[in-house]
Design an enzyme around this catalytic site. Sequence first.
Site, PDB file in Angstrom:
ATOM      1  N   ASP A  67     -10.467 -38.517 108.800  1.00 47.36           N
ATOM      2  CA  ASP A  67     -11.415 -37.229 108.872  1.00 47.36           C
ATOM      3  C   ASP A  67     -10.777 -36.185 109.511  1.00 47.36           C
ATOM      4  O   ASP A  67      -9.528 -36.130 110.349  1.00 47.36           O
ATOM      5  CB  ASP A  67     -12.775 -37.751 109.596  1.00 47.36           C
ATOM      6  CG  ASP A  67     -12.636 -38.886 110.871  1.00 47.36           C
ATOM      7  OD1 ASP A  67     -11.220 -38.633 111.328  1.00 47.36           O
ATOM      8  OD2 ASP A  67     -13.533 -39.510 111.249  1.00 47.36           O
ATOM      9  N   ASP A 136     -22.837 -44.686 118.361  1.00 52.88           N
ATOM     10  CA  ASP A 136     -24.109 -44.703 117.482  1.00 52.88           C
ATOM     11  C   ASP A 136     -23.650 -45.677 116.291  1.00 52.88           C
ATOM     12  O   ASP A 136     -24.350 -45.515 115.310  1.00 52.88           O
ATOM     13  CB  ASP A 136     -24.417 -43.479 117.013  1.00 52.88           C
ATOM     14  CG  ASP A 136     -23.469 -42.654 116.270  1.00 52.88           C
ATOM     15  OD1 ASP A 136     -22.393 -43.178 115.967  1.00 52.88           O
ATOM     16  OD2 ASP A 136     -23.888 -41.350 115.938  1.00 52.88           O
ATOM     17  N   HIS A 138     -21.156 -45.264 114.054  1.00 52.37           N
ATOM     18  CA  HIS A 138     -20.407 -44.600 112.935  1.00 52.37           C
ATOM     19  C   HIS A 138     -18.963 -44.947 112.843  1.00 52.37           C
ATOM     20  O   HIS A 138     -18.330 -45.341 113.763  1.00 52.37           O
ATOM     21  CB  HIS A 138     -20.258 -42.837 112.843  1.00 52.37           C
ATOM     22  CG  HIS A 138     -19.587 -42.490 114.311  1.00 52.37           C
ATOM     23  ND1 HIS A 138     -20.056 -41.643 115.280  1.00 52.37           N
ATOM     24  CD2 HIS A 138     -18.237 -42.448 114.448  1.00 52.37           C
ATOM     25  CE1 HIS A 138     -19.183 -41.288 116.123  1.00 52.37           C
ATOM     26  NE2 HIS A 138     -18.076 -41.615 115.533  1.00 52.37           N
ATOM     27  N   GLU A 143     -22.361 -41.065 110.020  1.00 51.69           N
ATOM     28  CA  GLU A 143     -23.274 -41.115 110.796  1.00 51.69           C
ATOM     29  C   GLU A 143     -24.451 -41.897 110.524  1.00 51.69           C
ATOM     30  O   GLU A 143     -24.637 -42.077 109.130  1.00 51.69           O
ATOM     31  CB  GLU A 143     -23.711 -39.711 111.334  1.00 51.69           C
ATOM     32  CG  GLU A 143     -22.778 -38.624 112.158  1.00 51.69           C
ATOM     33  CD  GLU A 143     -22.410 -39.024 113.431  1.00 51.69           C
ATOM     34  OE1 GLU A 143     -22.662 -40.272 113.975  1.00 51.69           O
ATOM     35  OE2 GLU A 143     -21.876 -38.157 114.098  1.00 51.69           O
TER      36      GLU A 143
HETATM   37  C1  F6R Z   1     -11.629 -40.845 114.389  1.00 56.18           C
HETATM   38  C2  F6R Z   1     -13.033 -41.352 113.693  1.00 56.18           C
HETATM   39  C3  F6R Z   1     -14.352 -41.797 114.782  1.00 56.18           C
HETATM   40  C4  F6R Z   1     -13.707 -42.566 116.144  1.00 56.18           C
HETATM   41  C5  F6R Z   1     -15.292 -42.861 116.834  1.00 56.18           C
HETATM   42  C6  F6R Z   1     -14.449 -43.408 118.077  1.00 56.18           C
HETATM   43  O1  F6R Z   1     -10.890 -40.612 113.294  1.00 56.18           O
HETATM   44  O2  F6R Z   1     -13.110 -41.727 112.726  1.00 56.18           O
HETATM   45  O3  F6R Z   1     -14.932 -42.534 113.922  1.00 56.18           O
HETATM   46  O4  F6R Z   1     -13.141 -43.525 115.726  1.00 56.18           O
HETATM   47  O5  F6R Z   1     -15.680 -41.851 117.106  1.00 56.18           O
HETATM   48  O6  F6R Z   1     -14.087 -42.607 119.014  1.00 56.18           O
HETATM   49  P1  F6R Z   1     -13.062 -42.980 120.187  1.00 56.18           P
HETATM   50  O7  F6R Z   1     -12.017 -43.988 119.695  1.00 56.18           O
HETATM   51  O8  F6R Z   1     -12.616 -42.059 120.847  1.00 56.18           O
HETATM   52  O9  F6R Z   1     -13.988 -43.734 121.338  1.00 56.18           O
END
Ligand code: F6R
Length: 256
Positions: A67, A136, A138, A143
Site C-alpha cells: 500500500d 482494528d 485491517h 479497513e
Molecule cells: C502497512 C500495512 C498496514 C500495517 C498495519 C500495522 O503496509 O499494510 O496494514 O501492517 O497498520 O502497522 P504496524 O506494524 O506499524 O503496527
Amino acid sequence: MRIAILPDDNTIGKVAADLIEELYRAKPNAVLGLATGSSPLPIYKELIARHQAGKLSFKHGKAFMLDEYVGIPNEHPERYRNVIDTEIASHVDFPADAVNGPDGNAPDLHAACAAYDRAIKDAGGVDLQILGIGSDGHIAFNEPGESLTSRTHVGVLTEQTRRDNARFFDGDIDQVPTHCVTQGLGTIMDARRLVLVAQGKGKARAIKELVEGAVSAKWPATIMQMHPDAWVLVDEAAAAELELADYYREVWEKSR
Ligand code: F6R
C-alpha cells in the site's frame, strides 16, 4: 492457519526469515510481498543480516508493496516507498526497479490500481506476502467493512488508523494522509503464502478475531482463515486473548 506464539521480536524475525530463505533457495526469482509499519522490522533486520552474511540473495527476485499513502510528497520520509527503501530494499541486492509499490500520486489513481494488479499478475503472482495487522483488524489498508474480495483500490484511512500512524508524523494526526492506495483483500489472498506478524497488547483483540473470530468484513484480517497457507507469528502480548493458546503451542511444537 499455522499459529506460533513466540517469545520475542528476534524469534519472530528469525522464523519469518527462515520461511523467506527457504523460498529463495527453492525459487531464486521469487516474488516477495512487503509490508510497511513497525511489525515487520524484525524480519527485515534478519533478512539484511542473512544477506550480509552471504546466505541470502534477492538478485533474481522481485517485490511488491502492499500500500501507499495518497498525495504524500515523493521525498517525504514516511512515503511507504521511501520507508521500504530505508528499512530493507537499499540494504539488500534487489535489482533496480525490482521493488514495486502502488503510485499514490498517479493522475488517474483508479487506472494505476488496475495497472498494479496487472503488474503483480504479470510477475507470476506473490509467492510470500508479509503482513502486519491494524488494531482494528485491517490488513494492508483494508479497513472494516471492506469487500472480502476487493482488488487494489483507493481507500479511506479511518480515524483509528490515522491515530495509530500519527507516531510516524510527529504525533500529529492532521499530518497523516486521509486516503491510500491499497492491495485489496482478494489481491492479498492470491499470494501463495501469507505470513502475518503482530507484537504487543494493542494487537491482542485483532489477533483473537483473526484466529478465532467469524470470517467477517468487520475484522478484515479474518479472511486469512480461508487461505490454505497462512502463518500467524505473534508474541505473548499479542496472543493474550487467544482462548486456545495452549493448543496452538502444542501444535506448533509438534509440527517442527
Ligand atoms: C502497512 C500495512 C498496514 C500495517 C498495519 C500495522 O503496509 O499494510 O496494514 O501492517 O497498520 O502497522 P504496524 O506494524 O506499524 O503496527
